[in-house]
Design a protein around this motif. Structure first.
Motif, PDB file in Angstrom:
ATOM      1  N   ASP A 152      44.351  42.836  42.193  1.00  0.00           N
ATOM      2  CA  ASP A 152      44.724  42.018  40.985  1.00  0.00           C
ATOM      3  C   ASP A 152      46.003  41.072  41.072  1.00  0.00           C
ATOM      4  N   GLU A 153      46.777  41.101  42.052  1.00  0.00           N
ATOM      5  CA  GLU A 153      47.811  40.343  42.235  1.00  0.00           C
ATOM      6  C   GLU A 153      48.144  39.843  43.699  1.00  0.00           C
ATOM      7  N   ASP A 197      49.633  37.060  39.109  1.00  0.00           N
ATOM      8  CA  ASP A 197      48.186  37.470  38.952  1.00  0.00           C
ATOM      9  C   ASP A 197      47.068  36.337  38.865  1.00  0.00           C
ATOM     10  N   SER A 230      46.261  40.208  31.744  1.00  0.00           N
ATOM     11  CA  SER A 230      47.865  40.180  32.282  1.00  0.00           C
ATOM     12  C   SER A 230      48.244  38.751  31.702  1.00  0.00           C
TER      13      SER A 230
END
Length: 662
Positions: free
Chosen positions: A327-328, A336, A553
């Motif tokens: 995810d990051e 992100d 996000s």
């Protein structure tokens, strides 16, 4: 009315002009470690503050003025603070500027001094950045901002300088499964936002210093010295330095600990390039040259640390950020921004880091030349060529016509309705599912996440009442039964490039690494495409067609960031303006409601520059608040996230001045 608080150690004086309202002076000797926590101070002293008499503690660290009533007329207040330490009260009175003249004369003196300082600032600003009112009126791009553009530009600088602070304390560092605190140390640094992010960020500071160095070399060198004094013996510099109780109070506990395996972009080379230039042109600056000689060995150590920690062991001269997740990718600074679901650490090649390392190696070659080390200069120049060769041979995707991350084994991509490729991620990480909850593919989320995410194997997932659960019966009327994507044998894994299109694809443009005209043409066409990268606010961080555009996000997933727009503008300005008919056939765009076209690199540069400056300027002008924002919405053009934010958003000054440096 006059009133002052004095001690045998130091003096603080106040005077209001004219004598229009009374007040009490309350001087408190607070403990340094508690001084920053004003809400706690008021809780502890509320009764005294409201009902008590004047307070005059020795060695006051916090001085408050208590007014008995609100005044309907403007209050003019002069504060005099002397840092000297006095042996007696008589010695204090001898130095008093408040007692040396009348209140009106004192105020006139302060106003005169303020005007002198302002004039000095204005002259220096014009000399350093070449910005005058006449330039705003004569430049076709800047003419739109002629009314307040000069003030806007000056505030971008002054607010950045006002964000510089000194922090003292330890950094918490990861060690195995635990952590430890290093030796307390000071850090003199800029900050992205003193109210929201009161601490030092490694790659942010490189951008901050691009302005600070031009304004004051001595100030710039002082900040650089502090940062490189925090380097560990192996060459690692903590990327986020949260020193002291005040800084720690603004950071969630999970983010306090710094991992010594993680890097951050080496943007500190930008101000260093400026200093190297100053040390060599027109006979050179002796102070700068001496500073560069002192720090050269630290830079060698930092450069070598990148090779030891971020180079791929199986393929020399290729690099990937360690520590990224599905995810990051926090080390990259792009948080992100999507890369790929499966992490193949040590086998991926990340385009942004590969580009940074070409630029880093080239800089180190010039730095070594200045330091008189020809052996290192030759080696670093050779590294730059080898890393660039790997970038051009390994990271150009002929199918898309763009440079991309190489991400190794990933699921075979799908084609979305807009024609863009996407990862087959049909689930959500919050376990929500069904028609009311979309996946990144803009469809009803399913419960087919891979087993590797939750440790439950060989059991189907049930989308039950909009929540995923482990229930192989799945017998409610609206239930849907899904198998894990790991069990779907129609989905294959392939070695591939990242399918995502966004700001990462254009790092070779930022650093002038695309030599082939056809390849450059395709990159610039994508930048100019309003359906992908170009918005009315500037360049998006993620393509409008990408599956993760504005999804969840939504930090680096579509918003307009000034720092990467600056780097693209810098790359276009330095490398791609002079190519005619670069974008054949011309790309249709809509600018301020009027159809137009982009046909050349110069036209693309002018369009991005005008839209970016206009967006930041109009937000600054809004409601007379003069606020700079962390990022800007690509659709509404409104500022969003943190404000005030005069970290790298202040780079807008260099965009206005077209001062991009080497």
């Amino acid at each position: 009315m006059r009133q002052r608080t004095t001690t045998i150690h130091e003096m603080i004086e106040f005077v209001t002009v004219p004598d229009q309202i009374g007040y009490d002076v309350l001087a408190f000797n607070e403990i340094d470690s508690q001084l920053w926590d004003i809400p706690d101070f008021f809780r502890r002293h509320l009764r005294d503050l409201l009902l008590g008499q004047a307070v005059n503690e020795l060695n006051p660290k916090l001085v408050l003025l208590r007014f008995p009533q609100l005044s309907t007329t403007p209050l003019q207040l002069v504060v005099s603070y002397s840092k000297k330490r006095y042996p007696t009260s008589d010695a204090v009175r001898q130095d008093s500027i408040v007692q040396s003249m009348s209140g009106a004369d004192l105020l006139d003196s302060v106003k005169t001094l303020a005007q002198l300082r302002k004039r000095t600032f204005d002259i220096k600003f014009e000399t350093v950045f070449g910005l005058t009112q006449s330039r705003f009126e004569s430049d076709p791009t800047l003419n739109e901002f002629k009314e307040f553009g000069l003030q806007f530009s000056k505030e971008a600088l002054s607010n950045l300088l006002g964000g510089i602070g000194y922090y003292y304390g330890s950094v918490q560092i990861k060690k195995g499964k635990g952590k430890y605190s290093d030796e307390p140390a000071g850090l003199f640094t800029g900050s992205p936002s003193r109210s929201r992010f009161p601490r030092g960020f490694l790659w942010d500071e490189g951008f901050h210093l691009m302005l600070t160095c031009q304004w004051s070399r001595l100030l710039c060198m002082d900040i650089l010295s502090h940062w490189f004094n925090t380097m560990k013996p192996n060459g690692w510099i903590p990327r986020e330095q949260i020193r002291g109780a005040e800084a720690e109070s603004t950071v969630p506990a999970d983010f306090l600990v710094q991992d010594p395996k993680l890097a951050n972009p080496p943007s500190m080379m930008f101000p260093m390039k400026y200093l190297v230039e100053q040390a060599t042109k027109n006979g050179g600056d002796a102070k700068v040259a001496a500073f560069l000689n002192r720090v050269f060995s630290r830079w060698v150590l930092w450069y070598e640390w990148f090779f030891r920690s971020q180079e791929n062991p199986s393929l020399p001269n290729t690099f990937s950020w360690r520590g990224r997740t599905s995810d990051e990718n926090m080390p990259s600074g792009l948080d992100d921004y999507p890369r790929a679901f499966h992490v193949n650490e040590g086998y991926e090649i990340h385009l942004d880091l590969q580009s940074w390392m070409v630029e880093f190696s080239s800089f180190m070659s010039s730095f070594a030349t200045l330091a008189g080390n020809s052996t290192r200069a030759t080696a670093y120049a050779s590294n730059a060529l080898s890393i660039k060769d790997q970038l051009q041979s390994k990271l150009y995707n002929g199918n898309s016509g763009l440079y991309c991350d190489y991400v190794g084994l990933q699921w075979e991509p799908k084609v979305m309705g807009n024609g863009a490729l996407a990862e087959p991620i049909e689930w959500r990480t919050d376990s929500a599912c069904g028609k009311s909850f979309e996946s990144s593919l803009k469809q009803a989320a399913r419960c087919n996440q891979p087993y590797s995410n939750d440790g439950v194997r060989n059991m189907a997932r049930c989308c039950k009442y909009s929540q995923c659960s482990i229930d192989d019966k799945c017998d409610c009327p609206t239930c849907t039964l899904d198998i894990s994507i790991d069990d779907d044998y129609s989905v294959q894994k392939l070695n591939q490039y990242s399918v995502h299109v966004g700001i990462v694809n254009f790092f070779p443009v930022m650093f002038g690494l695309i030599d082939d005209t056809t390849q450059a043409q395709q990159s610039l066409r994508t930048l100019a495409d309003e359906g992908q990268m170009l918005s009315n606010s500037g360049l998006r961080s993620l393509s409008k067609k990408d599956q993760f555009y504005l999804y969840r996000s939504n930090y680096w997933r579509g918003a307009v960031w000034v720092n990467v727009n600056f780097l693209v503008l810098r790359g276009l300005f330095k490398n791609y303006l002079g190519v005619d008919s670069l974008l054949q056939p011309p790309i249709d765009i809509t600018q301020i409601g009027t159809p137009s076209t982009i046909n050349t690199g110069l036209e693309l540069y002018n369009t991005i520059r005008q839209r970016l400056v206009s967006t930041v300027y109009k937000n600054w002008l809004m409601d007379g608040k003069h606020v700079f924002w962390e990022q800007y919405n690509d659709q509404t053009r409104l500022g969003q996230m943190t404000h005030p934010f005069n970290g790298w958003t202040s780079l807008i000054l260099l965009v206005v001045a077209q001062t991009y440096g080497n």
